[in-house]
Design a protein around this motif. Sequence first.
Motif, short mmCIF file in Angstrom:
data_model
loop_
_atom_site.label_atom_id
_atom_site.label_comp_id
_atom_site.label_asym_id
_atom_site.label_seq_id
_atom_site.Cartn_x
_atom_site.Cartn_y
_atom_site.Cartn_z
N UNK A 13 46.47 141.69 -67.40
CA UNK A 13 47.93 141.83 -67.42
C UNK A 13 48.58 141.27 -66.17
N UNK A 14 47.89 141.38 -65.04
CA UNK A 14 48.44 140.76 -63.85
C UNK A 14 47.33 140.31 -62.92
N UNK A 15 47.68 139.49 -61.97
CA UNK A 15 46.69 138.78 -61.16
C UNK A 15 47.30 138.43 -59.81
N UNK A 16 46.47 138.43 -58.77
CA UNK A 16 46.93 137.76 -57.55
C UNK A 16 46.01 136.58 -57.28
N UNK A 17 46.55 135.58 -56.63
CA UNK A 17 45.77 134.42 -56.24
C UNK A 17 45.89 134.28 -54.73
N UNK A 18 44.83 133.87 -54.07
CA UNK A 18 44.94 133.57 -52.64
C UNK A 18 45.18 132.08 -52.48
N UNK A 19 46.41 131.71 -52.12
CA UNK A 19 46.65 130.28 -51.90
C UNK A 19 45.78 129.80 -50.75
N UNK A 20 45.46 130.72 -49.79
CA UNK A 20 44.64 130.34 -48.64
C UNK A 20 43.15 130.34 -48.97
N UNK A 21 42.79 130.49 -50.21
CA UNK A 21 41.40 130.21 -50.58
C UNK A 21 41.42 129.06 -51.57
N UNK A 22 41.75 129.38 -52.81
CA UNK A 22 41.63 128.39 -53.87
C UNK A 22 42.54 127.18 -53.68
#
Length: 482
Positions: free
Chosen positions: A259-268
């Motif tokens: 339902x929801x997600x966070x992404x690390x711009x500083x990784x991927x």
Amino acid sequence: MLIYEKSREGRGCSLLPACDVPEYAFEEKDLREKPLRLPQVPEVELSRHYTELAHKAHGVNDGFYPLGSCTMKYNPRVNETAASLPGFTQIHPLQPLHTVQGALRVLREIEEALAAITGMARFTLQPAAGAHGEFTGLLLIKAYHLANGDTARTKIIVPDSAHGTNPASAVMAGMSVINVDSDEKGCVDVAKLRELCESEEGAQIAGLMLTNPNTAGLFDPNIREITDIIHACGGQVYYDGANLNAVMGVARPADMGFDCVHLNLHKTFSTPHGGGGPGAGPVGCKEHLAKFLPGLVVEAAGGELTFVKPAESFGEMKNFYGNFLVAVKALTYIKMLGAAGIAEASANAVLNANYMMAKLRDLYDIAFGTEVCMHEFVMDLSALLKETGVSAMDIAKGLLDHGIHPPTMYFPLTVHEALMVEPTETETKETLDEAIDVLRSLYQLAHDDPEYLHHAPHSTPVTRLDEVGAARHPVLKYAFEK
Ligand SMILES: *Cc1c(COP(=O)(O)O)cnc(C)c1O
């Protein structure tokens, strides 16, 4: 030598511009009693000081840096070029919107790109890190349950293989954590999860937090069943997408049932990491959660872009719109690669991890007997420790003498002598081969001269540090003699 020790009264290299605003006269009681003790060094000494420090550190520009779960990928230089354009750097968050339409377009386009990659409907760019994103996502889930009058849902399920930030974020969001064990393959034990969700406790479950592929580098084949079980008991499913490096452009969290997600711009998404920060942990969600998002989102209205507060927004996670220049860098990366390049990067990340694993598995045990890994793999050095007395720590330190940054050590906690290796997609075959050779030679050295490895590293500016001492008694400020 510390910069304070190079300081001499009266030296310096700063020239402040003339004051162009009215001077404010502070009251006597608000003034410092003594001038601030800043180091006073000429520019050349300043420059040498930081260059010297940089030589003592190991970064991704110095050599191989296979830190598992962290995705220490190379950050293309072009990202920095884009982020230093004056149209992005010389603006103010309170400027009239018609003067910053380009900046709003960046926010809108990065949101659309991340939505396309994850399958989510909307994103907030406010969170400044992965853990901050987790906290945001959990508050989003909480807002959803409260809006439904579901006040009893205060428990969150976190697998034992989870990143340490997951339970910490849950507690910060006022939830209590239920641990579920992994099965012998290192994935979620579906039977145990079903039992828990179908028990009386099911009505108190706010949701589940999961990383897929998990921290052992395994894609959970039961993912649809897992998310269905949580939904059936009324919970929401949170995807810890800090590390999307195995699946970006290939599989979407929304399709897995999250339902929801966070992404690390500083990784991927190749923005600087750690000391190179700041970071960004955007949170995306499906339509049913979007009205609770924090901060402002960008919408098109009357031929212009504008900011809109989501209808039932739960509040603010950070001032303004998040770390804007990080979003510029990540968008640059995504646009440079394009959809096909994004998928190819994931494919290469997975290929590189599998190549290394295949070339090492005759010597090093692979945790959970994994046949095919995703973007990272976990070596289990328990047998080596028993045979030779050489631990995962000793091997990790031995790598430093070969100019290789150690992989992640002793994580995930479910593997005892763990070394978690994540080579990332940008490394050449030659670099991988060299690292493989080094790891193989260290294995031999463990048998021939374990004592040597107990004292490694031998060639770095400092050798074994007292890590516990540093954590328990940190010295965080300079103690002046007088
Ligand atoms: C890195 C990471 C986090 C935390 O991200 P930060 O930006 O360090 O707060 C959370 N979960 C996983 C799986 C990670 O790898």
